[in-house]
Design a protein around this motif. Structure first.
Motif, PDB file in Angstrom:
ATOM      1  N   ASP A  75       0.823  -1.206   0.000  1.00  0.00           N
ATOM      2  CA  ASP A  75       0.000   0.000   0.000  1.00  0.00           C
ATOM      3  C   ASP A  75       0.857   1.257   0.000  1.00  0.00           C
ATOM      4  O   ASP A  75       0.615   2.187  -0.782  1.00  0.00           O
ATOM      5  CB  ASP A  75      -0.936   0.017   1.218  1.00  0.00           C
ATOM      6  N   LEU A  76       1.839   1.298   0.860  1.00  0.00           N
ATOM      7  CA  LEU A  76       2.708   2.470   0.913  1.00  0.00           C
ATOM      8  C   LEU A  76       3.518   2.626  -0.369  1.00  0.00           C
ATOM      9  O   LEU A  76       3.748   3.739  -0.835  1.00  0.00           O
ATOM     10  CB  LEU A  76       3.637   2.377   2.127  1.00  0.00           C
ATOM     11  N   GLY A  77       3.920   1.522  -0.951  1.00  0.00           N
ATOM     12  CA  GLY A  77       4.656   1.571  -2.215  1.00  0.00           C
ATOM     13  C   GLY A  77       3.813   2.063  -3.371  1.00  0.00           C
ATOM     14  O   GLY A  77       4.304   2.770  -4.255  1.00  0.00           O
ATOM     15  N   SER A  78       2.543   1.727  -3.366  1.00  0.00           N
ATOM     16  CA  SER A  78       1.685   2.199  -4.456  1.00  0.00           C
ATOM     17  C   SER A  78       1.434   3.695  -4.349  1.00  0.00           C
ATOM     18  O   SER A  78       1.222   4.364  -5.347  1.00  0.00           O
ATOM     19  CB  SER A  78       0.359   1.439  -4.460  1.00  0.00           C
ATOM     20  N   TYR A  79       1.483   4.243  -3.136  1.00  0.00           N
ATOM     21  CA  TYR A  79       1.313   5.688  -2.966  1.00  0.00           C
ATOM     22  C   TYR A  79       2.623   6.428  -3.185  1.00  0.00           C
ATOM     23  O   TYR A  79       2.644   7.507  -3.752  1.00  0.00           O
ATOM     24  CB  TYR A  79       0.779   6.026  -1.578  1.00  0.00           C
TER      25      TYR A  79
END
Length: 92
Positions: A75-79
């Motif tokens: 999730d953090l990587g996609s943001y």
């Protein structure tokens, strides 16, 4: 190719959440007491929401924590993935 990956990271888990909720809403109501939590998960942390619903029936123990950490990182990587690209593009 990069845009396709970014699109799949954003749309893929959200589509999975909707389809899974339509076919197995009992599991979702068992995992979450309040309707607001999965809605916020759908918007902000879709991979983490999917991982939590997947492992909830047996309880969060052992390697399940590793799966949750991987989901949070996804999730953090996609943001955060777009910030590096934006910085590289602005230098040109």
């Amino acid at each position: 190719m990069c845009c396709l990956v970014a699109l799949l990271m954003l749309v893929g888990p959200r589509a999975t959440i909707v389809i899974w909720w339509l076919f197995d809403s009992g599991r979702w109501s068992q995992a979450f007491d309040v309707f607001l939590i999965p809605v916020l998960g759908f918007i902000f942390l879709p991979w983490t929401t999917l991982a939590y619903v997947l492992i909830f029936s047996g309880g969060v123990t052992g390697l399940d924590v590793v799966l949750l950490i991987i989901a949070i990182m996804a999730d953090l990587g996609s943001y955060g993935g777009g910030w590096r690209q934006r910085e590289r593009i602005s230098r040109r």
